[in-house]
Design an enzyme around this catalytic site. Structure first.
Site, PDB file in Angstrom:
ATOM      1  N   HIS A 252       0.841  -1.220   0.000  1.00  6.01           N
ATOM      2  CA  HIS A 252       0.000   0.000   0.000  1.00  6.01           C
ATOM      3  C   HIS A 252       0.868   1.259   0.000  1.00  6.01           C
ATOM      4  O   HIS A 252       0.541   2.254   0.647  1.00  6.01           O
ATOM      5  CB  HIS A 252      -0.943   0.030   1.209  1.00  6.01           C
ATOM      6  CG  HIS A 252      -1.962  -1.058   1.227  1.00  6.01           C
ATOM      7  ND1 HIS A 252      -3.259  -0.889   0.787  1.00  6.01           N
ATOM      8  CD2 HIS A 252      -1.886  -2.351   1.639  1.00  6.01           C
ATOM      9  CE1 HIS A 252      -3.935  -2.020   0.935  1.00  6.01           C
ATOM     10  NE2 HIS A 252      -3.131  -2.926   1.442  1.00  6.01           N
TER      11      HIS A 252
ATOM     12  N   TYR B 263       1.375  -4.437  11.652  1.00  2.31           N
ATOM     13  CA  TYR B 263       1.324  -2.996  11.364  1.00  2.31           C
ATOM     14  C   TYR B 263       2.239  -2.201  12.287  1.00  2.31           C
ATOM     15  O   TYR B 263       3.029  -1.363  11.846  1.00  2.31           O
ATOM     16  CB  TYR B 263      -0.127  -2.499  11.461  1.00  2.31           C
ATOM     17  CG  TYR B 263      -0.976  -2.985  10.302  1.00  2.31           C
ATOM     18  CD1 TYR B 263      -1.346  -2.122   9.282  1.00  2.31           C
ATOM     19  CD2 TYR B 263      -1.388  -4.305  10.207  1.00  2.31           C
ATOM     20  CE1 TYR B 263      -2.105  -2.557   8.203  1.00  2.31           C
ATOM     21  CE2 TYR B 263      -2.144  -4.752   9.145  1.00  2.31           C
ATOM     22  CZ  TYR B 263      -2.499  -3.883   8.138  1.00  2.31           C
ATOM     23  OH  TYR B 263      -3.236  -4.318   7.077  1.00  2.31           O
TER      24      TYR B 263
ATOM     25  N   ARG C  84      -2.275  -9.583  11.418  1.00  6.67           N
ATOM     26  CA  ARG C  84      -2.217  -8.153  11.084  1.00  6.67           C
ATOM     27  C   ARG C  84      -1.948  -7.334  12.342  1.00  6.67           C
ATOM     28  O   ARG C  84      -1.233  -6.340  12.308  1.00  6.67           O
ATOM     29  CB  ARG C  84      -3.540  -7.701  10.446  1.00  6.67           C
ATOM     30  CG  ARG C  84      -3.788  -8.262   9.072  1.00  6.67           C
ATOM     31  CD  ARG C  84      -5.124  -7.781   8.528  1.00  6.67           C
ATOM     32  NE  ARG C  84      -5.049  -6.396   8.072  1.00  6.67           N
ATOM     33  CZ  ARG C  84      -6.107  -5.649   7.767  1.00  6.67           C
ATOM     34  NH1 ARG C  84      -7.323  -6.149   7.885  1.00  6.67           N
ATOM     35  NH2 ARG C  84      -5.959  -4.416   7.352  1.00  6.67           N
TER      36      ARG C  84
ATOM     37  N   ASN D  34     -10.346  -2.699   2.831  1.00  5.09           N
ATOM     38  CA  ASN D  34     -10.074  -2.692   1.394  1.00  5.09           C
ATOM     39  C   ASN D  34     -11.374  -2.435   0.647  1.00  5.09           C
ATOM     40  O   ASN D  34     -12.449  -2.444   1.244  1.00  5.09           O
ATOM     41  CB  ASN D  34      -9.515  -4.053   0.947  1.00  5.09           C
ATOM     42  CG  ASN D  34      -8.014  -4.192   1.222  1.00  5.09           C
ATOM     43  OD1 ASN D  34      -7.304  -3.208   1.418  1.00  5.09           O
ATOM     44  ND2 ASN D  34      -7.540  -5.429   1.253  1.00  5.09           N
TER      45      ASN D  34
HETATM   46  C1  HEM Z   1      -8.023  -8.422   5.117  1.00  5.22           C
HETATM   47  C2  HEM Z   1      -6.779  -8.317   4.803  1.00  5.22           C
HETATM   48  C3  HEM Z   1      -6.052  -7.011   4.721  1.00  5.22           C
HETATM   49  C4  HEM Z   1      -6.512  -5.744   4.500  1.00  5.22           C
HETATM   50  C5  HEM Z   1      -7.932  -5.309   4.278  1.00  5.22           C
HETATM   51  C6  HEM Z   1      -5.380  -4.861   4.540  1.00  5.22           C
HETATM   52  C7  HEM Z   1      -5.447  -3.498   4.353  1.00  5.22           C
HETATM   53  C8  HEM Z   1      -4.384  -2.646   4.419  1.00  5.22           C
HETATM   54  C9  HEM Z   1      -4.416  -1.242   4.131  1.00  5.22           C
HETATM   55  C10 HEM Z   1      -5.638  -0.467   3.728  1.00  5.22           C
HETATM   56  C11 HEM Z   1      -3.177  -0.751   4.274  1.00  5.22           C
HETATM   57  C12 HEM Z   1      -2.734   0.664   3.999  1.00  5.22           C
HETATM   58  C13 HEM Z   1      -2.784   1.498   5.206  1.00  5.22           C
HETATM   59  C14 HEM Z   1      -2.410   2.902   4.879  1.00  5.22           C
HETATM   60  O1  HEM Z   1      -3.108   3.518   4.057  1.00  5.22           O
HETATM   61  O2  HEM Z   1      -1.416   3.385   5.445  1.00  5.22           O
HETATM   62  C15 HEM Z   1      -2.344  -1.842   4.663  1.00  5.22           C
HETATM   63  C16 HEM Z   1      -1.019  -1.724   4.917  1.00  5.22           C
HETATM   64  C17 HEM Z   1      -0.288  -2.763   5.404  1.00  5.22           C
HETATM   65  N1  HEM Z   1      -0.721  -4.056   5.601  1.00  5.22           N
HETATM   66 FE1  HEM Z   1      -2.506  -4.805   5.289  1.00  5.22          FE
HETATM   67  N2  HEM Z   1      -4.259  -5.595   4.802  1.00  5.22           N
HETATM   68  C18 HEM Z   1      -4.640  -6.913   4.929  1.00  5.22           C
HETATM   69  C19 HEM Z   1      -3.854  -7.962   5.240  1.00  5.22           C
HETATM   70  C20 HEM Z   1      -2.634  -7.818   5.740  1.00  5.22           C
HETATM   71  C21 HEM Z   1      -1.875  -8.878   6.344  1.00  5.22           C
HETATM   72  C22 HEM Z   1      -2.344 -10.308   6.497  1.00  5.22           C
HETATM   73  C23 HEM Z   1      -0.702  -8.328   6.731  1.00  5.22           C
HETATM   74  C24 HEM Z   1       0.452  -8.977   7.419  1.00  5.22           C
HETATM   75  C25 HEM Z   1       0.383 -10.045   8.143  1.00  5.22           C
HETATM   76  C26 HEM Z   1      -0.718  -6.933   6.355  1.00  5.22           C
HETATM   77  C27 HEM Z   1       0.312  -6.050   6.538  1.00  5.22           C
HETATM   78  C28 HEM Z   1       0.322  -4.744   6.146  1.00  5.22           C
HETATM   79  C29 HEM Z   1       1.454  -3.873   6.287  1.00  5.22           C
HETATM   80  C30 HEM Z   1       2.814  -4.263   6.840  1.00  5.22           C
HETATM   81  C31 HEM Z   1       1.064  -2.622   5.818  1.00  5.22           C
HETATM   82  C32 HEM Z   1       1.899  -1.353   5.735  1.00  5.22           C
HETATM   83  C33 HEM Z   1       1.579  -0.527   6.937  1.00  5.22           C
HETATM   84  C34 HEM Z   1       2.390   0.733   7.049  1.00  5.22           C
HETATM   85  O3  HEM Z   1       3.550   0.759   6.626  1.00  5.22           O
HETATM   86  O4  HEM Z   1       1.852   1.700   7.604  1.00  5.22           O
HETATM   87  N3  HEM Z   1      -1.914  -6.661   5.779  1.00  5.22           N
HETATM   88  N4  HEM Z   1      -3.103  -2.991   4.746  1.00  5.22           N
END
Ligand code: HEM
Length: 707
Positions: A87, A374, A370, A160
């Protein structure tokens, strides 16, 4: 007597509307005074000259003691922080959430108690796979992350625009993302899933099939962030004041209805305007056309969860709205762009573990993972555990705790006490626990052997993929098949193409056949061995279609009007009036950006030059030309493309008779259909805008697309 070597000799110079001071080397100096503040260093020292570094003599080396130069360059050298690991490309804006229906019987969450109460929010929309500079119209999931600054602390609904996910267990997330991003040996392709690694992983992960159908649908090429739904994806819990738990799934529904572009259009938008989505949202908010979403909840209890055909903690499954209706409980309005992109959009840190009393987690293994990921990644990205003090991340209620120090500590606790329990008493002793109002985890009963295992209740991989497919209109089904054909045609390894088809055969025969034909697969594969056979009895869910849930007006959309010198001013005026009355926008596309002179001598300013605004950036187009203008533009390739693309992308097209030579040269004149509206007099503009409410003339699509 001042030393005249302290300032080089200066003269004045005029550049158009600007009078500036010119130094000895011809460089431009602008000087403070009046309202114009004094330029300073980070230490607040006024700067006398920001154009020249300190040197020995006129042409000598730069002096190391030049603290202004060193500070400026040092700071610049450190401007970049790591981009988000996923993202990375996003766009954030401010707004508010208003509760419209109290949920006090279901949750004690403060923000849901009182109808009419407003809570400030910050929302960041994003793509997943592309890097920070990637184009907006990549075929990709869109992040829809909302930070609610509630009176009981921050709640982040990190969702999402798709209600399901690729994987069932967070331990697979690094593999999924590695497979989707650039291949590691070559560093490409960027911001796209159309490559071997991605489809290799997906075709070996049957749990991804439901999501695969969603990402090949038009959901992944939205026309605007303003026209897409959002989902919390996981099942969460609401907990009320009595401690009773209710399961909840969160939905955002756009008031402007859903709308996507077509794939060929997306490819071209990426070239014409890689910032298409962020520009769209910025322009709408700047124009006071604030996008709005309703927040809906699907509420259900343990009994429903036990009877439901699928496991409610499996994020690759959804609960059809027809089965558990979405109850609308609030609305969100986005009404303010950021003051600074980096400070807000880049530094905002959303985290699924940021929840408030009255909201709680379930055992969804994706959500559990998650919650760790984060905060962990944000420590690296933002460089200090004190990122919660950054204004965009700081709660808007008082924060009291004994956490202290670390890089960039901005607000350490005051006074002597930095631990508890302590005996200092009163305010001097610092904050204390609040057993009544504090966050308490829902006391779910958990027991069992410690196992590294996936529950058998997660093993149906195809039934909801099929349900999604049969819920689409024929136009949308065709788009899904075409997307699979496009993506798999970019896969160089035939075995992967064929393996993917073997899964589609478990989803829907007709879909699989279309893809087999489209790939020219000589040998039909055997259907993939399914862990559980596909259920064919799940009914279609109309809520899953975009086209069945499109807008009922043309509000918020944009018409591109191609004009030339001599254009009939009455037609232009009536069209502008009708478009604005609908709440839509209009831009003039002219041969030259300065504009055109209309039939009565009125000057019409151009918003865009013809080669800078192809019709793909508009929802519909009008071709209003004089006969001389049409003859001229008929020779211009970009003008012909303007018309031709609008036609091929099934857009509604308004035109006047004098524009016919251009339509003719563009090759569309013989195919004028009901998607065209001829503007003869001022009344026709209204008819055109009403016609545009359908957004696209889909009947045309099958005729222009033969392969
Ligand atoms: C239902 C599943 C998921 C959704 C809806 C989702 C949604 C999101 C969204 C919207 C962001 C962007 C946030 C922003 O705008 O700063 C994000 C970032 C991120 N997501 Fe997910 N994600 C999902 C699954 C996962 C999973 C399973 C992991 C790890 C185990 C993960 C790890 C991350 C990481 C590391 C970031 C970057 C955060 C940052 O640097 O601030 N996500 N995710």
């Amino acid at each position: 007597m001042p030393d005249d070597r302290l300032t080089s000799s200066r003269t004045t110079a005029t550049f158009g509307d600007q009078e500036v001071i010119r130094g000895e080397g011809g460089e431009t100096h602008q000087v403070a005074g009046g309202d114009v503040p004094v330029l300073t260093t980070q230490q607040g020292i006024p700067v006398s000259d920001d154009q020249n570094s300190l040197r020995i003599g006129y042409r000598g080396p730069t002096a190391l003691e030049d603290f202004h130069f060193r500070e400026k360059i040092f700071h610049f050298d450190h401007e970049r922080i790591p981009e988000r690991v996923v993202h990375a490309r996003g766009f954030g804006v401010h707004g508010y959430f208003e509760t419209t229906d109290s949920l006090s019987d279901i949750t004690r969450a403060d923000l849901f108690q009182r109808a009419g109460e407003k809570t400030p929010v910050f929302v960041r929309f994003s793509t997943v796979a592309g890097n920070k500079g990637s184009p907006d119209l990549a075929r990709d999931v869109r992040g829809f992350a909302v930070k609610f600054y509630t009176q009981e602390g921050n709640w982040d609904l990190v969702g999402n625009n798709i209600p399901v996910f690729f994987i069932q267990d967070a331990i697979k997330f690094p593999d999924l993302i590695h497979a989707a991003k650039q291949e590691p040996d070559r560093g490409f392709p960027q911001a796209q899933t159309a490559h071997d690694n991605f489809w290799d992983f997906i075709s070996l992960s049957p749990e991804s099939m439901h999501m695969a159908l969603w990402i090949m649908s038009d959901r992944t090429i939205p026309r605007s962030f303003r026209f897409m739904e959002g989902f919390g994806v996981h099942t969460f819990r609401f907990v009320n004041a009595e401690g009773k738990s209710t399961f909840v799934k969160f939905h955002w529904k756009p008031k402007l209805g859903m709308q996507s572009v077509v794939w060929n259009e997306a490819l071209k938008i990426n070239g014409a305007d890689p910032d298409f989505h962020r520009r769209d949202l910025w322009n709408a908010i700047q124009a006071g056309d604030y996008p709005e979403w309703e927040l809906g909840v699907q509420l259900f209890d343990q009994d429903f969860a036990e009877k439901f055909d699928f496991d409610v903690i499996d994020s690759t499954k959804l609960i059809p709205e027809e089965l558990v209706p979405v109850r609308i409980v609030g609305r969100m309005v986005l009404d303010r762009t950021v003051d600074n992109f980096f400070a807000e959009t880049e530094q905002v840190a959303f985290c699924t573990q940021n929840i408030v009393p009255g909201i709680d987690f379930t055992n969804d293994p994706l959500l559990q993972g998650r919650n760790f990921s984060y905060l962990d990644t944000q420590l690296k990205r933002l460089g200090s555990p004190n990122f919660t003090y950054l204004p965009i991340n700081a709660p808007k209620r008082p924060v009291n705790h004994f956490q202290q120090d670390g890089h960039m500590a901005m607000v350490n606790p005051k006074g002597r006490a930095n631990y508890e329990p302590n005996s200092w008493g009163g305010a001097a002793g610092g904050p204390r626990e609040a057993p009544d109002i504090g966050f308490k985890s829902y006391p779910a009963e958990e027991q069992g052997a410690k196992l590294r295992i996936r529950a058998e209740t997660f093993s149906d991989h195809y039934s909801q993929a099929r349900q999604f497919y049969i819920s689409q209109t024929p136009v949308e089904q065709t788009h899904i098949a075409d997307a699979f054909i496009f993506e798999l045609s970019k896969v160089k390894t035939p075995a992967i193409r064929s393996r993917m088809v073997s899964h589609l055969m478990n989803v829907d025969d007709e879909l699989a056949d279309k893809v087999i034909t489209g790939l020219r697969l000589e040998q039909k594969p055997k259907p993939a061995d399914a862990a559980r056979p596909t259920r064919k009895d799940l009914p279609a869910s109309p809520a899953l279609s975009i086209l069945l849930n499109g807008p009922d007006s043309f509000k918020g959309r944009k018409v591109g009007v191609l004009v030339s010198d001599g254009v009939d001013i009455d037609l232009v005026k009536s069209l502008k009036e009708a478009v604005l009355a609908e709440g839509a926008m209009l831009e003039f596309v002219a041969p030259m950006v300065g504009g055109v002179k209309a039939s009565d001598g009125t000057w019409i300013e151009g918003d865009e030059k013809i080669n800078g605004a192809p019709s793909v950036v508009y929802d519909s187009v009008a071709i209003l030309l004089s006969s001389a203008g049409a003859a001229l533009l008929a020779k211009e390739a970009t003008a012909r493309d303007f018309v031709n693309d609008a036609f091929a992308h099934a857009k509604f097209i308004a035109y006047n008779t004098d524009a016919m030579p251009l339509l003719d040269k563009a090759g569309v004149a013989p195919d004028i259909d009901k998607g065209f509206v001829e503007l003869k007099g001022s009344g026709d503009a209204k008819t055109f805008v009403q016609t545009c409410r359908k957004v696209r003339f889909w009947e045309r699509e099958a005729k222009v697309k033969q392969v």
